[in-house]
Design a protein around this motif. Sequence first.
Motif, PDB file in Angstrom:
ATOM      1  N   VAL A  69       0.878  -1.109   0.062  1.00 57.43           N
ATOM      2  CA  VAL A  69      -0.008   0.043  -0.141  1.00 57.43           C
ATOM      3  C   VAL A  69       0.818   1.151  -0.088  1.00 57.43           C
ATOM      4  O   VAL A  69       0.779   2.451  -0.856  1.00 57.43           O
ATOM      5  CB  VAL A  69      -0.926   0.067   1.116  1.00 57.43           C
ATOM      6  CG1 VAL A  69      -1.862   1.011   1.231  1.00 57.43           C
ATOM      7  CG2 VAL A  69      -1.554  -1.293   1.239  1.00 57.43           C
TER       8      VAL A  69
ATOM      9  N   ASN B 265       2.157   1.699  -3.376  1.00 55.93           N
ATOM     10  CA  ASN B 265       1.050   2.238  -4.414  1.00 55.93           C
ATOM     11  C   ASN B 265       0.823   3.718  -4.219  1.00 55.93           C
ATOM     12  O   ASN B 265       0.541   4.348  -5.223  1.00 55.93           O
ATOM     13  CB  ASN B 265      -0.144   1.392  -4.088  1.00 55.93           C
ATOM     14  CG  ASN B 265      -1.146   1.306  -5.326  1.00 55.93           C
ATOM     15  OD1 ASN B 265      -1.621   2.294  -5.726  1.00 55.93           O
ATOM     16  ND2 ASN B 265      -1.121   0.219  -5.671  1.00 55.93           N
ATOM     17  N   SER B 266       0.945   4.084  -2.954  1.00 54.21           N
ATOM     18  CA  SER B 266       0.887   5.662  -2.674  1.00 54.21           C
ATOM     19  C   SER B 266       1.944   6.520  -3.475  1.00 54.21           C
ATOM     20  O   SER B 266       1.702   7.596  -3.741  1.00 54.21           O
ATOM     21  CB  SER B 266       0.987   6.072  -1.491  1.00 54.21           C
ATOM     22  OG  SER B 266       2.207   5.945  -0.789  1.00 54.21           O
ATOM     23  N   LEU B 267       2.928   5.915  -4.154  1.00 46.45           N
ATOM     24  CA  LEU B 267       4.094   6.543  -5.024  1.00 46.45           C
ATOM     25  C   LEU B 267       3.577   6.714  -6.363  1.00 46.45           C
ATOM     26  O   LEU B 267       3.875   7.420  -6.907  1.00 46.45           O
ATOM     27  CB  LEU B 267       5.119   5.704  -4.928  1.00 46.45           C
ATOM     28  CG  LEU B 267       5.792   5.812  -3.445  1.00 46.45           C
ATOM     29  CD1 LEU B 267       7.153   4.874  -3.696  1.00 46.45           C
ATOM     30  CD2 LEU B 267       6.358   7.253  -3.087  1.00 46.45           C
ATOM     31  N   ILE B 268       2.261   5.902  -6.664  1.00 47.91           N
ATOM     32  CA  ILE B 268       1.864   6.139  -8.106  1.00 47.91           C
ATOM     33  C   ILE B 268       0.675   7.053  -7.795  1.00 47.91           C
ATOM     34  O   ILE B 268      -0.639   6.494  -7.578  1.00 47.91           O
ATOM     35  CB  ILE B 268       1.276   4.615  -8.430  1.00 47.91           C
ATOM     36  CG1 ILE B 268       2.491   3.683  -8.473  1.00 47.91           C
ATOM     37  CG2 ILE B 268       0.738   4.655  -9.888  1.00 47.91           C
ATOM     38  CD1 ILE B 268       2.061   2.229  -8.843  1.00 47.91           C
ATOM     39  N   GLY B 269       0.898   7.953  -8.220  1.00 49.88           N
ATOM     40  CA  GLY B 269      -0.262   9.272  -8.067  1.00 49.88           C
ATOM     41  C   GLY B 269      -0.902   9.232  -9.386  1.00 49.88           C
ATOM     42  O   GLY B 269      -0.904   8.545 -10.291  1.00 49.88           O
TER      43      GLY B 269
END
Lengths: 281, 437
Positions: free
Chosen positions: A232, A235-239
Motif C-alpha cells: 500500500v 502504491n501511494s507513490l503512484i499518483g
Amino acid sequence: MKQHHTVKSVCKTFFGLVLPVAAFLIFLLFPFYWMFVTSVKPNAEIYANPLIYWPREFTWATYEKLFGYFDFLKYMKNSLIVAVCTMILSLFVSTLAAYAFSRYNFPGRKVLMAVFLSNNMFPTVLLMIPLYSIMRQLGLLYTPGGLVLAYTTFTIPFSVWLIQGFIRDVPFSLEEAALVDGCNRVRAFLKIFLPVLTPCLLAAGVYMFMQAWNEYTLASMFTNPATRTIPVALNSLIGQLGVEWDMLCAGGTVSVIPVCVMFFFAQKRLVAGLTAGAVKG
Amino acid sequence: MKKALAILLALALTLSFAACGGPSSASSTPAPASSTSAAPASSTPADEPSGDPVALTFWYWADNTDQSNLIQQIVKDFNESNDKNITVTAEEYPWDSGGFTDSTFNAIMGGGGPDMSTMKLQAGKTFAANGLYADMSSYVDAWEDKAQIGDNVWEMMRNATGDGKTSILPWTLEALYVYYRPSYFEKAEVEVPTTFEEFLTAIEKCTMDMDGDGKTEYGFGMRGAGGGQEHLGNFLYPYGATWDDLTTPEAVEAYKAYLSIYQNGYAPETAPSAAFAELTDGFKTGLTAMIIHHIGSYAQWVDLFGDDVDAFPVPGSDKGQWTCAGDTELVVYEQCENKDAAFEFYKYMTVGEGGTTWFKNTGKGLGTSNVKETEEFKSNKFQAVAAEALKSAGVLPPTDTLTEFINNVWAPTNQQALMGQITPEEALETMNKALHG
C-alpha cells in the motif's frame, strides 16, 4: 579422437545447458537489475532517451528519502509483523486442522473440507465489506491483528488442504510405533510427526508469508497510515499525475531483500527436510 | 532439538499475538465510528478556540510525496489556526488508479470511513445513489464567497450527483490544454495552432527526427488507454459532435481524425496501451512534441525543459470547442456528525489560507481571489493558458454508467479501433452504449 569428444561434450554442455540457463537468468534477473539501477539514477537519467543501462552518476538520495522522509522502515516493520503473524497463526491452525482431518474419522469431515475449499472460490473484493464491518465491530480495524485475521481467512483453507495432502502420505505406522513405545497422542505428534512434516510446513509457511507480504487489496482497506504495509505504501507513490519511479524502485528493491533472505534459508531447510523425511519414511 | 522447536513455535505464537495487539493503540487515527467525538486534549488549537472540541477525519490521495507532505501541513495549519476548536485528522490513501473511491465507498458501506474526503466527479452518482453524501446546498447558498466560484462550476457539481443537490464541493479544476516543445515547432516550422485544422497539421509536421539520432520523434503523445477518453472530447466538438450521442456522422468523422493520428504514425506505437505514465514518459524523454494535460504537471516540465516548453489551449473550430476539466473535489459524508465544522474546513481549503498554500505549491485552484492575488498566479504563463482553457471546459456526462465506461469500456474498445480490429463506427457504437445505456 578423445580430444574431439571432449570438445563436443563441452559444446554440448555450453549450448545445451549453460547458454539456455544464462539466457533464462538474464530474462529473470533483468527486472531486478533495472529496478535497482533506476533507484540509484538521478532523475534526468531515469527519463533519458536513449535509455541509460548503467548509471553515469550514482545517487543514494532516493534511499535517504525513502528511509528518512518516507519512513519506509515503518512500513517494513508493519509488513513483517503481519506476514510473520499470518504465517505462524496459519501454520498452527492449519497443521492441527489438517492432522484432525487426516487422522480422525468424524461425521461431516468431507463436508467441512469442502466448505474450507469453497472459501477460496470467492473473490477477495466480495468479502471486503463484510470483513471490514466485522473488523470494525471487533475493534480490530486499522490494527495489524485485523489484517492478520483477514489473511488467515484465505491462507488457512489453502494450507489445510496442502498439509492434509502431505499428511496422508505419511505412514500411520510411524505414530503407531510411537504410541506402542509409550507416547501419548500429543507427544507422538510433537516428537515423531512434526519433524517429518517440516518440509511441508516450510513450503506452506513460505506460501503464507509471501501472500501476506505482497497482498494489497485487503491491506488498503484494513490499514491506516500508522499500520500501512509495503504494497500500500508503494502504491501511494503512484499518483494520479505521475509515478515516482525512483522511490518506487528503491522501495521495491528494499522490499525484495527480506523475501530473498528468507528463501535463501528456507530453501536449504526445505531440501534438508525433504531428504530427512524421505529417509524416515 | 524437537522440543526446542515446539517451544519456539509456542513462543513465537504468543509473541505474534502480542505484536498484533501492540500497534493498534499506537495508531494515530481514531476509529471512524468515533471520528466525530471529542478531539484529543493534546491537539488544542492555539488561538483560544470557542465551542466544544470537534474531531473530523479527512481521507485524501496525493499525487506524489511532496503533495502528501503539503496536505498534512495545510491540515496542521488549519488545526492550529481555526478558532472553532476543530481538529482534522488527515489520512492518506493511495489513488490506485481510481481505487481510492472504491476503498472509501467500501469503508463507508462497512460502517466506517471518513467524515470528508477528496473525490472525483465521476464517482458522484454511485455515492449519491447510496445516500452517502451530505447535502451541502444550504451551506453553499449561505456562503458569502460562493460567487468567487463560477456558476458553471456549481452547475457541474450538481449535475455530477444527478439529484440536483450540491453535495460535491469544488476544490481544484484543471482544464486540459496542450503542452508543446517550442524547439520542435521551430524545427518543424510550425506556428502555435489557433484552429483545430492547424493543430492536426502541427501534429503531422512535428513527426520527424528532431534530435538527429535517426529515429522519428512523434507529433502527438496519444493516450489511447486509461484516461484517454478525456482527450476524445477535444476531437468531438470541433467536428460538431458532442458526448450526448457518439453515433452521429460528426462523431464518426471526429473519431476517424483521432484514429488517423496513430494509424498514420504521428503518435508512438505504444499509444493503444498508453495511460498517464506512458504519456508523460514520452514527453519527458523527448519522444513526443505535444501532449494534452493540465496545469498539474507544468512544474515538472519546467524543471526538465526550462524555457523549451510552452502551452496553448486545444483549439476548436467554428462548430465547437471543448476540453475536459480534470477535477478534484471535496465531499462531506452524511455520517459526519458536525457538518458545520466540515464546511469550515472546506472554506479554508478553497478561499482560505489552505487554498492559497495549495495553489502556491501545486498551481491548482479555482481561480478565487486569494489565488489570483498571488505572485505565483501572475507570473506563471501556464496559468493564463489554463484559465483560457477553462472557458471551454466541461466534464464527461455523469451518467450512471460513466465509471463503467471509463474503467472497462473505453480502453479496450479504443485499443481495438486503433489497431484496426474494429471499425470506428463499431467502436463508437460500443462506447455510446456503455456511456448512455
